[in-house]
Design a protein around this motif. Structure first.
Motif, PDB file in Angstrom:
ATOM      1  N   GLY A 299       0.791  -1.208   0.000  1.00 36.20           N
ATOM      2  CA  GLY A 299       0.000   0.000   0.000  1.00 36.20           C
ATOM      3  C   GLY A 299       0.826   1.262   0.000  1.00 36.20           C
ATOM      4  N   ASP A 300       0.126   2.360  -0.206  1.00 39.69           N
ATOM      5  CA  ASP A 300       0.708   3.699  -0.211  1.00 39.69           C
ATOM      6  C   ASP A 300      -0.415   4.638   0.202  1.00 39.69           C
ATOM      7  N   GLN A 301      -0.479   4.960   1.482  1.00 38.47           N
ATOM      8  CA  GLN A 301      -1.551   5.806   2.010  1.00 38.47           C
ATOM      9  C   GLN A 301      -1.215   6.210   3.439  1.00 38.47           C
ATOM     10  N   PRO A 302      -2.017   7.080   4.034  1.00 40.83           N
ATOM     11  CA  PRO A 302      -1.784   7.446   5.430  1.00 40.83           C
ATOM     12  C   PRO A 302      -1.946   6.239   6.357  1.00 40.83           C
ATOM     13  N   VAL A 303      -1.066   6.161   7.358  1.00 39.98           N
ATOM     14  CA  VAL A 303      -1.136   5.137   8.392  1.00 39.98           C
ATOM     15  C   VAL A 303      -1.302   5.843   9.728  1.00 39.98           C
ATOM     16  N   SER A 304      -1.779   5.115  10.722  1.00 42.71           N
ATOM     17  CA  SER A 304      -2.030   5.701  12.026  1.00 42.71           C
ATOM     18  C   SER A 304      -1.189   5.023  13.099  1.00 42.71           C
ATOM     19  N   ALA A 305      -1.100   5.674  14.257  1.00 46.94           N
ATOM     20  CA  ALA A 305      -0.340   5.149  15.393  1.00 46.94           C
ATOM     21  C   ALA A 305      -1.279   4.796  16.537  1.00 46.94           C
ATOM     22  N   HIS A 306      -0.950   3.722  17.242  1.00 45.96           N
ATOM     23  CA  HIS A 306      -1.702   3.284  18.424  1.00 45.96           C
ATOM     24  C   HIS A 306      -0.713   2.807  19.473  1.00 45.96           C
ATOM     25  N   ASP A 307      -1.003   3.085  20.717  1.00 44.44           N
ATOM     26  CA  ASP A 307      -0.132   2.667  21.810  1.00 44.44           C
ATOM     27  C   ASP A 307      -0.528   1.265  22.256  1.00 44.44           C
ATOM     28  N   PHE A 308      -0.027   0.262  21.538  1.00 39.12           N
ATOM     29  CA  PHE A 308      -0.356  -1.125  21.856  1.00 39.12           C
ATOM     30  C   PHE A 308       0.170  -1.520  23.236  1.00 39.12           C
ATOM     31  N   HIS A 309       1.266  -0.898  23.693  1.00 40.09           N
ATOM     32  CA  HIS A 309       1.789  -1.217  25.016  1.00 40.09           C
ATOM     33  C   HIS A 309       0.788  -0.833  26.109  1.00 40.09           C
ATOM     34  N   ALA A 310       0.092   0.276  25.954  1.00 38.11           N
ATOM     35  CA  ALA A 310      -0.922   0.676  26.927  1.00 38.11           C
ATOM     36  C   ALA A 310      -2.094  -0.300  26.924  1.00 38.11           C
ATOM     37  N   MET A 311      -2.302  -0.974  25.795  1.00 41.66           N
ATOM     38  CA  MET A 311      -3.381  -1.949  25.666  1.00 41.66           C
ATOM     39  C   MET A 311      -2.964  -3.333  26.149  1.00 41.66           C
ATOM     40  N   ARG A 312      -1.738  -3.489  26.566  1.00 40.28           N
ATOM     41  CA  ARG A 312      -1.175  -4.794  26.910  1.00 40.28           C
ATOM     42  C   ARG A 312      -2.061  -5.614  27.851  1.00 40.28           C
ATOM     43  N   PRO A 313      -2.571  -5.051  28.962  1.00 43.25           N
ATOM     44  CA  PRO A 313      -3.410  -5.886  29.834  1.00 43.25           C
ATOM     45  C   PRO A 313      -4.608  -6.499  29.099  1.00 43.25           C
ATOM     46  N   ALA A 314      -5.249  -5.731  28.250  1.00 43.22           N
ATOM     47  CA  ALA A 314      -6.393  -6.245  27.502  1.00 43.22           C
ATOM     48  C   ALA A 314      -5.946  -7.269  26.463  1.00 43.22           C
ATOM     49  N   LEU A 315      -4.836  -6.978  25.782  1.00 44.44           N
ATOM     50  CA  LEU A 315      -4.352  -7.882  24.736  1.00 44.44           C
ATOM     51  C   LEU A 315      -3.804  -9.185  25.310  1.00 44.44           C
ATOM     52  N   ASP A 316      -3.423  -9.193  26.576  1.00 36.66           N
ATOM     53  CA  ASP A 316      -2.972 -10.432  27.212  1.00 36.66           C
ATOM     54  C   ASP A 316      -4.131 -11.384  27.453  1.00 36.66           C
ATOM     55  N   ASP A 317      -5.342 -10.835  27.577  1.00 36.73           N
ATOM     56  CA  ASP A 317      -6.518 -11.642  27.916  1.00 36.73           C
ATOM     57  C   ASP A 317      -7.312 -12.142  26.720  1.00 36.73           C
ATOM     58  N   VAL A 318      -7.129 -11.543  25.552  1.00 36.11           N
ATOM     59  CA  VAL A 318      -7.900 -11.946  24.373  1.00 36.11           C
ATOM     60  C   VAL A 318      -6.952 -12.268  23.222  1.00 36.11           C
ATOM     61  N   LEU A 319      -7.457 -12.984  22.266  1.00 36.68           N
ATOM     62  CA  LEU A 319      -6.687 -13.291  21.068  1.00 36.68           C
ATOM     63  C   LEU A 319      -6.939 -12.230  20.014  1.00 36.68           C
ATOM     64  N   VAL A 320      -5.882 -11.753  19.356  1.00 39.25           N
ATOM     65  CA  VAL A 320      -6.064 -10.887  18.197  1.00 39.25           C
ATOM     66  C   VAL A 320      -6.470 -11.784  17.028  1.00 39.25           C
ATOM     67  N   PHE A 321      -6.782 -11.210  15.889  1.00 35.33           N
ATOM     68  CA  PHE A 321      -7.286 -11.937  14.722  1.00 35.33           C
ATOM     69  C   PHE A 321      -6.430 -13.155  14.378  1.00 35.33           C
ATOM     70  N   CYS A 322      -5.127 -13.042  14.504  1.00 30.26           N
ATOM     71  CA  CYS A 322      -4.229 -14.138  14.117  1.00 30.26           C
ATOM     72  C   CYS A 322      -4.023 -15.186  15.203  1.00 30.26           C
ATOM     73  N   GLY A 323      -4.773 -15.098  16.298  1.00 35.28           N
ATOM     74  CA  GLY A 323      -4.738 -16.137  17.314  1.00 35.28           C
ATOM     75  C   GLY A 323      -3.617 -16.007  18.331  1.00 35.28           C
ATOM     76  N   LEU A 324      -3.108 -14.813  18.548  1.00 37.77           N
ATOM     77  CA  LEU A 324      -2.038 -14.584  19.514  1.00 37.77           C
ATOM     78  C   LEU A 324      -2.526 -13.694  20.651  1.00 37.77           C
ATOM     79  N   HIS A 325      -1.933 -13.879  21.816  1.00 38.70           N
ATOM     80  CA  HIS A 325      -2.141 -12.986  22.952  1.00 38.70           C
ATOM     81  C   HIS A 325      -1.058 -11.916  22.935  1.00 38.70           C
ATOM     82  N   GLY A 326      -1.320 -10.795  23.593  1.00 42.72           N
ATOM     83  CA  GLY A 326      -0.347  -9.709  23.665  1.00 42.72           C
ATOM     84  C   GLY A 326       0.991 -10.134  24.226  1.00 42.72           C
ATOM     85  N   TYR A 327       0.993 -10.995  25.252  1.00 40.52           N
ATOM     86  CA  TYR A 327       2.250 -11.415  25.876  1.00 40.52           C
ATOM     87  C   TYR A 327       3.096 -12.310  24.963  1.00 40.52           C
ATOM     88  N   GLU A 328       2.528 -12.791  23.860  1.00 42.95           N
ATOM     89  CA  GLU A 328       3.271 -13.642  22.930  1.00 42.95           C
ATOM     90  C   GLU A 328       3.983 -12.845  21.838  1.00 42.95           C
TER      91      GLU A 328
END
Length: 169
Positions: free
Chosen positions: A39-68
């Motif tokens: 692609g070639d377009q605007p991209v955005s930023a997100h603080d995934f580290h701040a989301m770490r507690p939530a991402l540790d408890d659920v799977l993202v689309f690809c089946g991984l937890h934040g701690y992995e």
């Protein structure tokens, strides 16, 4: 602090960009075309580290937890397909083409890419906003250390690409 209720929200639900896709931007294609991996377009930023507690408890689309994952080196991709999970992307600021960053596609996102603030800072010198970037699949060797070696095999896109001097396919 992110509540446990927010844990059900993946990286994908966090980006809502105004307007449509930019000219020359990533676009949805038919199954198997993998057009959103370039692609070639605007991209955005997100603080995934701040989301770490939530991402540790659920799977993202690809089946991984934040701690992995090394959350500073992952991205959410618009329209990511299951067989693209783990694809390593070379992301470039067109104004600084000699300093690309390499990230792993692990979740579905809004328009284009949702990058971690760490990667965004490296590319653009700022931790937020929208900035134009280009991206394309890269050799999997650039993804070493993003997830443990034993999880690489769980991600169908990780070794999917063969890359040489003419590009990746």
């Amino acid at each position: 602090m992110i509540s446990r209720a927010a844990a059900a929200v993946t990286l994908a639900a966090l980006t809502l960009l105004p307007g449509g896709l930019a000219a020359g931007s990533a676009h949805a294609g038919s199954a198997g075309e993998h057009t959103n991996l370039m692609g070639d377009q605007p991209v955005s930023a997100h603080d995934f580290h701040a989301m770490r507690p939530a991402l540790d408890d659920v799977l993202v689309f690809c089946g991984l937890h934040g701690y992995e994952m090394d959350l500073s080196r992952v991205t959410a991709v618009e329209g990511l397909a299951q067989d693209e999970c783990g694809t390593i992307l070379k992301v470039t600021n067109p104004l600084k083409p000699s300093a690309p960053q390499y990230v792993m596609a692990v979740d579905q996102g809004g328009h284009g890419l949702d990058l971690n603030t760490v990667t965004f800072q490296e590319l653009f010198g700022t931790q937020g906003g929208l900035e134009r970037a280009t991206w394309e699949p890269a050799d999997p060797s650039y993804g070493k250390g993003i997830v443990p070696t034993e999880l690489e095999e769980k991600l169908p896109g990780f070794r999917k690409w063969t890359c040489d001097t003419s590009g990746c396919r």
